[in-house]
Design an enzyme around this catalytic site. Structure first.
Site, PDB file in Angstrom:
ATOM      1  N   GLY A 239       0.775  -1.241   0.000  1.00  0.00           N
ATOM      2  CA  GLY A 239       0.000   0.000   0.000  1.00  0.00           C
ATOM      3  C   GLY A 239       0.798   1.278   0.000  1.00  0.00           C
ATOM      4  CD  GLU A 273       0.619  -9.211   1.907  1.00  0.00           C
ATOM      5  OE1 GLU A 273       0.375 -10.363   2.271  1.00  0.00           O
ATOM      6  OE2 GLU A 273      -0.251  -8.305   1.905  1.00  0.00           O
ATOM      7  N   PRO A 274       4.500  -5.340  -1.044  1.00  0.00           N
ATOM      8  CG  PRO A 274       6.699  -4.671  -1.474  1.00  0.00           C
ATOM      9  CD  PRO A 274       5.893  -5.694  -0.717  1.00  0.00           C
ATOM     10  N   GLY A 275       3.268  -3.761  -3.999  1.00  0.00           N
ATOM     11  CA  GLY A 275       3.015  -3.947  -5.419  1.00  0.00           C
ATOM     12  C   GLY A 275       3.342  -2.665  -6.163  1.00  0.00           C
ATOM     13  NE  ARG A 276      -0.781   2.202  -5.712  1.00  0.00           N
ATOM     14  CZ  ARG A 276      -1.920   2.175  -6.411  1.00  0.00           C
ATOM     15  NH1 ARG A 276      -1.973   2.740  -7.584  1.00  0.00           N
ATOM     16  NH2 ARG A 276      -2.992   1.602  -5.912  1.00  0.00           N
ATOM     17  NE  ARG A 312      -4.058   3.429 -10.543  1.00  0.00           N
ATOM     18  CZ  ARG A 312      -3.879   4.695 -10.248  1.00  0.00           C
ATOM     19  NH1 ARG A 312      -3.507   5.556 -11.161  1.00  0.00           N
ATOM     20  NH2 ARG A 312      -4.046   5.109  -9.012  1.00  0.00           N
ATOM     21  CB  CYS A 349     -18.976   3.359 -27.159  1.00  0.00           C
ATOM     22  SG  CYS A 349     -18.361   3.246 -28.832  1.00  0.00           S
ATOM     23  CD  GLU A 350     -19.286   2.654 -21.264  1.00  0.00           C
ATOM     24  OE1 GLU A 350     -19.867   3.459 -20.497  1.00  0.00           O
ATOM     25  OE2 GLU A 350     -19.766   1.574 -21.626  1.00  0.00           O
TER      26      GLU A 350
END
Ligand code: PLP
Length: 437
Positions: A239, A273-276, A312, A349-350
Site C-alpha cells: 500500500g 507485500e508491496p506492489g505499486r 485507473r 463508447c463510454e
C-alpha cells in the site's frame, strides 16, 4: 524515482527512445523499465535495513511473467490472491516457501493448489474460511500455514475505493475475532499459525496508519506467542504510495521508520507485500493521437488507447502525467506551460473513457506519440477487451535493449473461445411436479 527522461528532444526509457519504439512495436503499448523495478526493490531493502524483510511482491499489480522473473532474481517472494496468480509464480519457478496467499474469497480448488504447492502462509480473513482451509489440509494430509488477517480499524486516508483497514471494509477480522481465529488455528492439527497479517489499503501517503496497524498486530501476536510456537511473522501488507504527479509520496525510509521500533520490539520477522511501489513508476503507456477535435466548449485529443487498457482514471480518478514523446520535456510541475488545456480521451463508447481532463498539452498532430506515465501497476493487470479491443503488448526495456514480453492480442484471440454453433443440452435434474390443474 524512475528511468524515464526527456533528452535531446525526445522521451527515453533507460537508453531506448520511445517514439521509435512505438514505431517498432505499434500502439498502444505498455513499456516497462527493468532498472526502475530493480532500483525499487533495492531501495526497499535499504529503507528497511536491519529488519531484513521478506518482500512478497503483490502479483496483482503487474503479473507479467517477465516482470515476476526479474523480481524473483532481485530476491522477491510473492503475494498472490488467486489460483491464477499462484500458477503464474509457480510457472517462473518461485519458491513456495516465499509465497503468501491473500484474499477474502478463496475457493477450495485454490486452497488445494496452494496447500499442495506448500505456500508459506494463507492470510485467513474469516471463521468460515479457516474451517474450510483446515478441512482441506486434513483431507490432503498436509499442514496449512496460517496468518490471521486483522482489520485494526485505522483510516489510511486514501481513496475510499482502495482503503481496506476500516471496520466497514470486507477485509480481515477485528482483533477480538482475530485472537479466537488464531487460537482455533493453533489448536488444529492440520494448521500452523505462522503470522499476523494486516493490509490497510493502497496508495497510502501517510505513514502513521502503518504504525497503528503494526501496534495492533504485535499486541495480538504477544498475547498468542506463549501458545503459538510457529508464530514468527508479522506481515505489514503493502500500500505504499507513489508519486503520480498530483501528490507527493513519503520516502520509503519514512514508512520503515514508522514501524521499525514496533517490529524490532516484537521479536518477529517482517513480511511485506508491496506492489505499486515497485512497478508503478516503472511503466509508460505509448499511444498515438488519432484525431484532434474541437467543440465550442473544449479541445479534445482522441488517442488509440482506451479505458479498457488503462482504467485507473475512470475507476478511481487516478491521475497520470502525460506528455508527447517527441519534443521538449514538460515544464516543471506547478508552473504555467501556456499550453491549451484539453481532454485526453480514448475511442471506447463510454463517457468515462478519458485519461485526463482539462490538462494543458502542447499541440499534437494525428500520429504523434503521447506517453502516459506511471502505468506499471494496476494497468495491464486490470485491462479488458471491452469494445472488442485486443489488449496491447507489454515491452520490457533493459539498458539499450527491449523485449516484447507479451504479444499484442489478435482478433483471433478475441473470438477463440466462442461457439455460436454450440449444442444445447438438458441438465439431468427432475423438474418440480407442479399441480397442473
Ligand atoms: C493489493 C494488495 C497488496 C498490494 O498493494 P499495493 O498498494 O500495490 O502495494 C498487498 N497486500 C494485499 C493483501 C493486497 O490485497
Amino acid at each position: 524515482m524512475d528511468h524515464f527522461r526527456h533528452d535531446d528532444g525526445q522521451l527515453w526509457c533507460e537508453r531506448v527512445p520511445l517514439a521509435p519504439l512505438a514505431g517498432a512495436v505499434g500502439t498502444p503499448a505498455f513499456v516497462y523499465s527493468a532498472a526502475t523495478m530493480r532500483d525499487h526493490v533495492t531501495r526497499l531493502h535499504q529503507a528497511f535495513d536491519g529488519l531484513d524483510p521478506l518482500i512478497c511482491y503483490a502479483v496483482k499489480a503487474n503479473g507479467n511473467l517477465a516482470v515476476l522473473k526479474l523480481l524473483q532474481e532481485s530476491g522477491c517472494g510473492f503475494d498472490v490472491v488467486s489460483g491464477g496468480e499462484l500458477e503464474r509464480v509457480l510457472a517462473i519457478g518461485a519458491d513456495p516457501a516465499r509465497v503468501v496467499f491473500a484474499g477474502v474469497g478463496k475457493t477450495e480448488d485454490e486452497m488445494d493448489a496452494a496447500i499442495r504447492a506448500g505456500v508459506l502462509m494463507f492470510n485467513v480473513e474469516s471463521e468460515e474460511e479457516l474451517e474450510v482451509l483446515a478441512d482441506r489440509a486434513g483431507v490432503l494430509g498436509k499442514t496449512a500455514g496460517v496468518a490471521v488477517r486483522v482489520n485494526p480499524d485505522v483510516d489510511a486516508q486514501t481513496h475510499h475505493h482502495i482503503t481496506t483497514g476500516k471496520k466497514e471494509n470486507k477485509f480481515g477480522v477485528d482483533l477480538e475475532r482475530g485472537e479466537a481465529l488464531a487460537r482455533r488455528a493453533i489448536a488444529h492439527p492440520a494448521m500452523s499459525l505462522r503470522g499476523i497479517h494486516c493490509h490497510i489499503g493502497s496508495q497510502i501517503t501517510d505513514v502513521a496508519p502503518y504504525r497503528a496497524a503494526m501496534e495492533a498486530a504485535t499486541g495480538l501476536a504477544a498475547a498468542l506467542k506463549p501458545d503459538a510456537p510457529d508464530l514468527e511473522w508479522l506481515n505489514m501488507g503493502g500500500g505504499y504510495g507513489i508519486y503520480y504527479g498530483d501528490d507527493s509520496a513519503p520516502d520509503l525510509v519514512d514508512y520503515a521508520q514508522a514501524v521499525r521500533p514496533v517490529v524490532a520490539n516484537s521479536g518477529l520477522k517482517l513480511v511485506m507485500e508491496p506492489g505499486r511501489v515497485i512497478v508503478g513508476n516503472a511503466g509508460a503507456l505509448l499511444t498515438r493521437v488519432l484525431f484532434n477535435k474541437r467543440t465550442d466548449a473544449r479541445r479534445f485529443v482522441i488517442v488509440d488507447a482506451g479505458m479498457n487498457d488503462l482504467v485507473r482514471p475512470s475507476l478511481y480518478e487516478g491521475y497520470h502525467r502525460m506528455w508527447p514523446a517527441v519534443g521538449d520535456a514538460p515544464p516543471p510541475l506547478g508552473s504555467e506551460s501556456g499550453d491549451e488545456p484539453c481532454d485526453i480521451v480514448g475511442p471506447v463508447c463510454e463517457s468515462t473513457d478519458f485519461f485526463a481532463k482539462n490538462r494543458p498539452l502542447p499541440a499534437m498532430e494525428r500520429g504523434d506519440v503521447l506517453a502516459i506515465m506511471s502505468v506499471g501497476a494496476y494497468a495491464f493487470s486490470m485491462s479488458s477487451n471491452y469494445n472488442d479491443r485486443p489488449r496491447p503488448p507489454e515491452v520490457l526495456v533493459d539498458g539499450d535493449e527491449y523485449a516484447i514480453v507479451r504479444e499484442r492480442e489478435t482478433y483471433e484471440d478475441l473470438l477463440r473461445r466462442e461457439q455460436p454453433g454450440a449444442v444445447f443440452r438438458r441438465l439431468d435434474v427432475a423438474e418440480p411436479q407442479g399441480d397442473a390443474s
